[in-house]
Every structure is written in structure tokens, then in C-alpha cells.
Design an enzyme around this catalytic site. Structure first.
Site, mmCIF file in Angstrom:
data_model
loop_
_atom_site.group_PDB
_atom_site.id
_atom_site.type_symbol
_atom_site.label_atom_id
_atom_site.label_comp_id
_atom_site.label_asym_id
_atom_site.label_seq_id
_atom_site.Cartn_x
_atom_site.Cartn_y
_atom_site.Cartn_z
ATOM 1 C CG ASP A 263 30.733 45.608 28.368
ATOM 2 O OD1 ASP A 263 31.520 46.291 27.579
ATOM 3 O OD2 ASP A 263 29.481 46.088 28.443
ATOM 4 C CE LYS B 105 26.827 46.132 30.965
ATOM 5 N NZ LYS B 105 27.356 45.194 29.910
ATOM 6 C CE LYS C 49 26.027 47.827 27.857
ATOM 7 N NZ LYS C 49 27.102 47.105 27.090
#
Length: 333
Positions: free
Chosen positions: A165, A233, A269
Site C-alpha cells: 500500500d 485506495k 479500497k
């Protein structure tokens, strides 16, 4: 041809030229502007959809299967990570039918502890196993040199991280240096390459709370996908606002448009601030209505959360027994 080269070829096809500052600016600023009122009305409408009682059990189990159970604190210890993994493997000790979460998400230096604690359950959540996700690239600020960001990523992957991430350079994005942001994402993606030639999945964190406008969020979503992100995300969870339904809807619409144009499926996400089951259900409905139920699987949708799981377990237990358990029914983490 490497993954980076394939991504670049797709980007060139979509952009109609090399992904430099001028071409990216022309493309990103040529996207239709976001109707903020319309977006928020669509999100509000989706948020009022109800789920039948017979579907609630499915919804609660689906939420669990899509959670990245997260601890990202400066005070994290190997012991805390082991406790997190124990909960990921067996969320409800009183009910062995409870699904496992998709992944645990930790700082890069904790990856080895997470991998060791998972043991034989470490693997692909689409196969019923649990992945290890690591934040990288000077999370949460992203303020470091590219060399450090790449080393941060490569170290986590070498330690066994299945997913990275990363955070984009919001300062560069907001000042219009789109080529720099693109190049950094593309190089981080290449740093996700393992010795056997396979790649860890890359989630590109936009930090939507710092991007100021829906138009910027849309542009950053496209940029993250063009540069090779496997997921986009919303947030680090360290900046407010974090995940919101309108922002996530906008990102899902971008993913839908990318899929229609290229045939490629990109994950989304939302992370930060999703604590209640009823709110998570709204996200499930939004996903199903925007990109289709096929996106409700771990390699295409995740919840980044630390406390959501507890509420889902309480709601799940109520559905089974007809009443809520006391506050000591779930672990406090």
C-alpha cells in the site's frame, strides 16, 4: 515484457502518447468534470438501499472476507502483530463458521512477524488464506526520496509482503507534476517484483482528504491506474476526511470506465473511518450497483479497517441468537 512495460503500453494507448507531463495534463484535465451534487445524491440514494434479512448474513460474512485488518501505530510491537494475526485467523472463537479476513496490514518492518504468525494460512485470500499487506513509500506522508521509497517497498516484498500500500506524492500531484507522480508509481510497481518474476499487488493510496476536490480525486484515480496500480485506495486513515461513500463511488465509476475501455479490472479500497456494519453494507451495495457483484471478492475490493470487524462480529452474533452480547464478546484491539 515486464509488468511495467505492459502498463506503459496500455497507458500510451489510452493517452494517445507517452505519459509525460504534457500528455497527462491534457488527458487528466480533459476528463469530464465531476457534478458534486449529482455524485453526492447518487451516493445518498445507494446508501438508503436496504438489505433483506435473508441477505444480512451473507453481507456480514462478505464484509469480513474483504477486510484488511490493520494496525499502523508507532507503538506496534511483534506481540501486537501476533495478536492481530490470531484475530484474523479466527475472528470469533465462539463460532468456527466465521470467515477469515482477507489480509493483515502492517508496517514494513512487521511483515516478517505477520508472515511467521500466519504460518500455513499465509496466502491468497481468494483461496481462503490470508495475505500480508505492508504500507510503504514513507507512509503516511510520502515525503522521502524515490530511492528510499523503492528500498522501503523492496524490503517489504523480500520479507514476504503479498501486497504493498503506497502513498502518492500529493504535493507533486497538487502542483501539476503528473509525470513525476506517474513515474514514481510505475517504479514502485517494479520494486514489487519478486525474485521469481511475480509481483506483489500494488494499492495506490490517493489520500483523498488532501486532494480538495472531486475533480482532483478523479484525476488521481486515473493516474494511479494508468501508472500500473492494481488497486486505488482512498486514504491512509491518518487524515480526515478519510473514506466517504461519494469518494468511493467516484473511484468505482473510474474503475468501471477503465474496465469498459481496456477490459482490465482494478480494485478499490476505502480505508479509514468505516467502523459500523451498517456503513460497510452501504459500500457493498454501492460496489454491486456500480461495477457489479463480481467486484465483491478480495482481489477487487477491500475495506481498510481496525475496528469494523468487532461491530460485524456483534451484528453477526445478534443475527444468530437474536440478542447482542456484552462488550467483552469481542477482543478490544
Amino acid at each position: 515484457m515486464t509488468t511495467q512495460e505492459l502498463s506503459r503500453r496500455t497507458a500510451v494507448d489510452v493517452l494517445g502518447g507517452e505519459p509525460d507531463d504534457a500528455t497527462l495534463r491534457r488527458f487528466l484535465h480533459g476528463l469530464p468534470g465531476v457534478d458534486a451534487v449529482g455524485l453526492e445524491q447518487r451516493a445518498a440514494g445507494l446508501g438508503t438501499r436496504s438489505i433483506k434479512t435473508t441477505s444480512k448474513a451473507w453481507a456480514l460474512d462478505t464484509i469480513i472476507k474483504l477486510i484488511d485488518l490493520t494496525t499502523l501505530e508507532g507503538s506496534d510491537t511483534p506481540g501486537k502483530v501476533r495478536s492481530l494475526v490470531a484475530k484474523a485467523k479466527n475472528p470469533d472463537a465462539a463460532d468456527p463458521s466465521t470467515p477469515k479476513v482477507a489480509a493483515v496490514c502492517v508496517y514494513g518492518d512487521m511483515v516478517g512477524d505477520a508472515v511467521e504468525a500466519l504460518g500455513a494460512l499465509h496466502g491468497d485470500p481468494d483461496d481462503g488464506l490470508i495475505s500480508v499487506a505492508a504500507v510503504a513509500t514513507a507512509f503516511p506522508s510520502g515525503r522521502s526520496s524515490l530511492a528510499i521509497k523503492l528500498a522501503d517497498t523492496a524490503e517489504a516484498v523480500a520479507a514476504g509482503a503479498d501486497e504493498i500500500d503506497m502513498v502518492i506524492d500529493r504535493g507533486a500531484f497538487l502542483s501539476g507534476r503528473y509525470g513525476l507522480v506517474y513515474d514514481q508509481i510505475a517504479q514502485v510497481k517494479e520494486a514489487c517484483r519478486r525474485a521469481d518474476g511475480s509481483y506483489a499487488s500494488l494499492k495506490v493510496i490517493l489520500e483523498t482528504g488532501e486532494l480538495n476536490t472531486y475533480d482532483n480525486i478523479k484525476r488521481a484515480s486515473w493516474l494511479g491506474i494508468l501508472a500500473g496500480g492494481d488497486f486505488i485506495k482512498t486514504s491512509t486513515g491518518k487524515v480526515q476526511p478519510a473514506a466517504t461513500l461519494p469518494t468511493t463511488l467516484l473511484m468505482l465509476e473510474t474503475v468501471r470506465d477503465w474496465h469498459r475501455g481496456t477490459g482490465e479490472r482494478i480494485g478499490v479500497k476505502p480505508a479509514g473511518g468505516i467502523r459500523a456494519s451498517k456503513d460497510a453494507v452501504k459500500y457493498l451495495v454501492t460496489v454491486a450497483e456500480t461495477v457489479g457483484e463480481e467486484w465483491l471478492q478480495p482481489h477487487l475490493f477491500r475495506f481498510g479497517a481496525s475496528s469494523l470487524l468487532n461491530d460485524v462480529l456483534l451484528q453477526r452474533q445478534k443475527l444468530t441468537t437474536g440478542h447482542y452480547s456484552g462488550p467483552d464478546y469481542v477482543t478490544i484491539d
